[in-house]
Write a protein that holds these residues in place. Sequence first.
Motif, PDB file in Angstrom:
ATOM      1  N   TRP A  52       0.834  -1.199   0.000  1.00 15.58           N
ATOM      2  CA  TRP A  52       0.000   0.000   0.000  1.00 15.58           C
ATOM      3  C   TRP A  52       0.869   1.249   0.000  1.00 15.58           C
ATOM      4  O   TRP A  52       0.567   2.229  -0.679  1.00 15.58           O
ATOM      5  CB  TRP A  52      -0.888   0.017   1.265  1.00 15.58           C
ATOM      6  N   MET A  53       1.934   1.188   0.768  1.00 12.54           N
ATOM      7  CA  MET A  53       2.821   2.331   0.882  1.00 12.54           C
ATOM      8  C   MET A  53       3.447   2.624  -0.479  1.00 12.54           C
ATOM      9  O   MET A  53       3.456   3.759  -0.936  1.00 12.54           O
ATOM     10  CB  MET A  53       3.902   2.023   1.906  1.00 12.54           C
ATOM     11  N   PHE A  56       0.840   4.060  -2.911  1.00 11.62           N
ATOM     12  CA  PHE A  56       0.542   5.468  -2.685  1.00 11.62           C
ATOM     13  C   PHE A  56       1.705   6.357  -3.074  1.00 11.62           C
ATOM     14  O   PHE A  56       1.510   7.507  -3.456  1.00 11.62           O
ATOM     15  CB  PHE A  56       0.162   5.712  -1.216  1.00 11.62           C
ATOM     16  N   ALA A 263       3.924   8.556   1.927  1.00 10.28           N
ATOM     17  CA  ALA A 263       4.339   7.227   1.482  1.00 10.28           C
ATOM     18  C   ALA A 263       5.725   7.280   0.853  1.00 10.28           C
ATOM     19  O   ALA A 263       6.568   6.417   1.108  1.00 10.28           O
ATOM     20  CB  ALA A 263       3.321   6.666   0.491  1.00 10.28           C
TER      21      ALA A 263
END
Lengths: 295, 430, 288
Positions: A52-53, A56, A263
């Motif tokens: 996810w990081m 993003f 991020a």
Amino acid sequence: MSTDVAIRPGRAHAPQNRSRRRPRPKRDRGRVLRLYVPLGLYLVFTLIPFYWMVVFAVRPSGSTTPVPWPITFEHFETVWNDIGYAVFFRNSVIVGVWSLLATTVLAVMGGYALSRFRFRGRSLFMVVLLCTQFIPGAMLLIPLFTIFKTLGLINNLGSLIVADTVFNLPLSVILMSGFISAVPFTVEEAAMVDGCTRLRAFLAVVLPQLRPGLIAVGSFAFIHTWNNFLFALMFVSRQDSFTIPVGLSYTIGEYSADFGALAAGGVVAAVPVVCVFAVVQRYLVTGISAGAVKG
Amino acid sequence: MKRTTAWAAIAVLTVAVAGCGSGSDPGSEESGKTTITFWDNNGGTRTPIYQELIKRFETANPTIHVEYVGIPIASVQQKYDTAIAGGDTPDVGGVTTSYLANLVGQQALEPADDWLGKSAVNGKLAAPMLDSVRDTVPDGKLYLVPGTSNLDVVWYLKDKLPEAPKTWDEFFTDAHELTKAPDQYGYTIRGGAGSIFQVLAEMYAYSGVTEFFDASGKSTVNDPKNVEYLTKLAGLYKKDTPEADVTNDFPKMVAAFGTGKIAMMHHNLGSYNDQVKAHGADKIGAFALPTGLSGKRTIVANPVDGFAVFKGSEHKDAAWKFVEFLVSKESNSYWNQQTGQIPANTEAQGDSWVTALPHLKTAVDALNDPNTAVVSPPYYLPQFSSITKADTEPLFQKVLLGQMKPQEFLDTMAQKLTDAQAEWKKATGG
Amino acid sequence: MASLRRRAVPYLLISPTVALIAAFLVYPIGSVAYYSLQNRNLTRPWADGFAGLENFRRMLFEDELFWQSLGFTAKWVVAEIGLQLLLGLALALIVNESFIGRGLARSLVFSPWAVSGVLTTGIWILLYTPQTGVLRFLGQPETAVLGNLDTVFPAVVVTELWRGVPFFAILLLAGLQGIPGELYEAAAVDGAGRVRRFRHVTLPHLRDAIVLATLLRSVWEFNNVDLLYTLTGGGPAQVTTTLPLYVAQRAIDSKDFGYGSALTMAGFVILLFFSLLYLRLSRFGEER
């Protein structure tokens, strides 16, 4: 036969890595179930946030596609230029490494004393160490600030190094004493009978077996310091002396929540540390416990 | 042996890295230069703006060097409190009226009245903002030189909502009609940190009550019309707004809004850049809070953001010079243009970019409209911050969750405010 | 002469640590104790003054949130430490074995630790927010995990778990290294199966490490509020407020330093009591 266990005085290194090279026959399903399945599940759990990081970090703001395309590097630019990340990174490394070294050395000393000696005040010392952990840092902020100001350390990375060391020490000393206790004293005794001083016996015989413990304690100290936000913001008031956590906190505020920059900054902060871990974790073995839970 | 060499290498490296460590002591005089420190109370995305301004200032004033320090907005109060208690304050700091009373109470700031009287910007700063600042402190002095002010607006997506609602009834209808299961919503409520200020702004806009305390010193927060609004708002929760709203602080709220699934979001001008980044300048619009029952537009004043000089500064002249530069027409205009907020300098307010930005034009028009009533929250009350945060935010969540009635919630808040007001009046001699 | 020098050795070894603690922690901790007996509110200086035990009286008898937060703190610590210990131990055992890709697996397992608190909470906020999160891919687009009273506790537990398991995993893995392999061989020769070898060889050797790790980590979880502060703010409606989070809101946000110090001292006493009890009950440090 198992790898050689009795560490004879004079042999500084336990045989290492031998177990890793020995090819293991992957013969049974039980092994897959016991090993790979739980590991796989846990890795998925661990890695989703990282994915996810990354997503993003390379995706334009506001997009919600699970696979980022097209990829943009604008967040990295924001983070490196606008927010001035390079300096924060350097500061985090300086503070982290120095506090790691100081903590580890003092922890070995204190841990050895706790572990090998029954001295008066031993229990008290341990209780005091524990007590220092019972108060959250935020409540100690202003008195600590006053002390550092008196010492002239405000605005100096030294204040962070000292503060982080002081807060890491109790845990490190206690943990280190546990690791040292796990090495039987007979081993040192044998060395001393052979004519070594206590110190030489320790360095030559115990220290190598402490390697996993040193890695563990050192990592904790480093990571606590690396992630420390409060002291880094409060004891330092110079833009060129802030650390990564401060830089990351710039991205989320009342008027702006730039998750892309957060991020991107996070990726920049995490990747080097993970790489160092990857190298260092190899030393978390001494080899004497080869095949602990046999398959 | 490999291990020792490795350690040696690390040791050498760290010494080398540490060698290029912290530089010289700020505030020192090097070859005739005065150095002043400036703390930005919203460091990060505004850093490049200040760096540009500082460059211009230093070019015009070669004997002064400004050292910029960016403080993350979420920690700025704690940072100031620690610095004041420890005796390590900057020369100039960014301050807003929401914590001005706190800093003045700790005797940390230098009043600006004398300086302003002799300065070139005298008479050029918006009078309402100056009044707002003076109202925040018991002695009525000007402790903060205004640079910008904000206004509550509702951001909306133009492709979902072609025309902005003009009345509250239209607003509630729009919120309802734009909600299509499973994940399209008409509105989102800020239910987490920072919720109370937004709710107050909405309530007073709806009810048209113009004073925070009535003549006898009682809080008007639980006025029946306010209760009416809150009941309607709580009724929207989970029906026309996402369930997640109850813990929505700003980051969560804007993250959800940024995905384009929610049609309207109440915030303020300050998040303009984020909205543009997420949606595109032509897709995002803003409207001021609709007119309510009184027929008059009622606006709850946002905190005024500006610059203060600290008492402990050893270079006050240079500090005031910098402040003057920052609120002069060009700088003030530049700063507000970059952030999308309302300039404090009246000359800057007339600049063309102000009318060119539609959301800003809405805001300025609303503020300058003679029919608009402005309600000033009691920032001067020391407990105002704790009443509107720690004390009532959890209760607002209970209202949304249906565990507390709106009337009870507002009564509780009103009582606290009334008590705080009475205590303050007593302590400052009425 | 030599024996005097020898007796001084432990004191010399601990002296730098003692000096640092004395210099930097005694005064600050003392000042917290001092302020707990004062009325001290940074924004209302006219009410400052000696308060005696008033703060404590208010805390124990008038403050519902004190007891509620205490109860939640206990629930939080027990859930976290229990789960972190179990998962950490399991992971340590798994990555202690030899298999291809072990190095990579280890680095990945330990990696959540490298992530700063601000970032952890930021990413998990994104993961949990319905519009940006992970649940929409699992067929649950609408679940507001953090806003729903039923799901908020598991949600925050999972996030802290993600961050906290590596601590136990690393520590226990290091501890496992100290167990001589021949003990397992001997046990196997005696006919012990895997589970019995674990119970009779692994666990006893790890006992001290486990006791220490759980104790230290419990204290840390008790006191560390950054995750809850950012993820839920202690909500909704204060259901996820721990005692230290309450302190942070009272002392730092509301600037009620006197009362906040009293709450901190309460936490101190509780932690001290339980630590000593725990150490005594686990018979820590006794020879096996």
